[in-house]
Motif scaffolding. Structure first.
Motif: not given
Length: 238
Positions: A188, A221, A105, A233, A119, A235, A180, A113, A184, A116
Motif C-alpha cells: 500500500l 480488502c 503503520t 491481497g 492503512r 483491494q 498480510n 481486513h 498492508i 488494510c
C-alpha cells in the motif's frame, strides 16, 4: 534508479473496462526474482513473487504506463492557521499528496481486513487530508475469493469473473507477497508513492488514483494465502 522509475519498469497499466484495475509489486528482488504486471487486458507477463499491478480508471482511457482513476481531484490545500502549529488540513484536502509521506503503520488489530482499510485511510488523511473511505464489510468475503481466484488464474482475472456486489469500480492487487502485514505496510505504501497522474506515459499512477479518489466511498480488502505460503491481497473500491 529512482523509486518511481523502478516502479514503472515493473508495472504496466491494463486496458480500462468498467473499473480501475491495479496490481503492485513488492520489494526489489534479484534478477531471477523480478516481477511483471499481468493486469487484465494489458500487455505484460505473469505476476512474479511480490508483484504489483497498475490500473485503468472507470470511464478513463487506458494507456501504457497507466491512466487516471475516475473521481474528482482533491480540493485546494489550506494554509497554516494563525498561531500555533501549521495545520496542513485546516482548509480541507490538499491538491497533491505531501511529498515523501510515509506514516508509520498503526499497530495491528489482529484483523487484516480492518487494518488494510485503516492503512488506506491513514494515507488519505495524513498525506493529503482526504476524508476516509468506509469499510465495505459486505464485500470482504468476495474480495477474499477474488484473491484466491487470482492466485490460480492470474492478476485481475476475478475482476470480471467474480464481481463483488454490483461490481467494484476499481481493483488494486498485491500478488505473491510474503504476508498480510507486508501487503498492508509495503504494497500500500508503494502504491501511494506513485502519486497523481503526471501525463508521463512511462509512469504508473492508477493505484494512487484509486486510493485517493473522491468518487469512491468504500473499500473492501481481501487476502488469500497460497499452499506455498505467499499472500495475494486485493483491494476493491466502490
Amino acid at each position: 534508479m529512482g523509486k518511481r522509475a523502478w516502479l514503472a519498469t515493473l508495472v504496466a497499466l491494463s486496458l480500462g473496462c468498467d473499473g480501475e484495475i491495479g496490481e503492485f509489486g513488492g520489494p526489489p528482488r534479484t534478477a531471477d526474482g523480478g516481477t511483471q504486471d499481468a493486469s487484465a487486458g494489458g500487455a505484460g507477463g505473469t505476476a512474479g513473487t511480490g508483484g504489483v499491478d497498475g490500473g485503468a480508471g472507470a470511464g478513463g482511457s487506458a494507456g501504457a504506463g497507466g491512466s487516471a482513476a475516475t473521481g474528482g481531484s482533491a480540493g485546494a490545500g489550506g494554509s497554516p492557521g494563525a498561531g500555533g502549529s501549521p495545520d496542513p488540513c485546516a482548509n480541507g484536502p490538499l491538491v497533491a499528496p505531501i511529498p515523501g509521506c510515509a506514516p508509520a503503520t498503526p499497530a495491528s488489530t489482529g484483523d487484516a481486513h480492518a487494518d488494510c482499510v485503516a492503512r488506506i485511510n491513514q494515507f488519505r488523511w495524513e498525506c493529503q487530508c482526504l476524508p476516509p473511505l468506509q469499510r465495505w464489510t459486505d464485500g470482504e468475503a468476495c474480495a477474499d475469493s477474488n484473491a484466491e481466484y487470482d492466485s490460480v488464474n492470474g492478476v485481475h482475472a476475478s475482476f470480471t469473473a467474480i464481481p463483488c456486489g454490483t461490481g467494484a469500480r476499481a481493483q488494486n492487487e498485491c500478488p505473491a507477497w510474503p504476508s498480510n502485514a507486508s501487503v498492508i505496510t509495503g504494497c500500500l505504501q508503494a502504491m501511494w508513492e506513485e502519486g497523481p497522474e503526471d501525463g508521463n506515459p512511462d509512469t504508473v499512477n492508477g493505484h494512487y488514483e484509486s486510493m485517493a479518489s473522491t468518487t469512491y466511498t468504500q473499500v473492501a480488502c481481501g487476502f488469500y494465502t497460497t499452499p506455498g505460503g505467499s499472500v495475494w491481497g486485493v483491494q476493491n473500491f466502490d
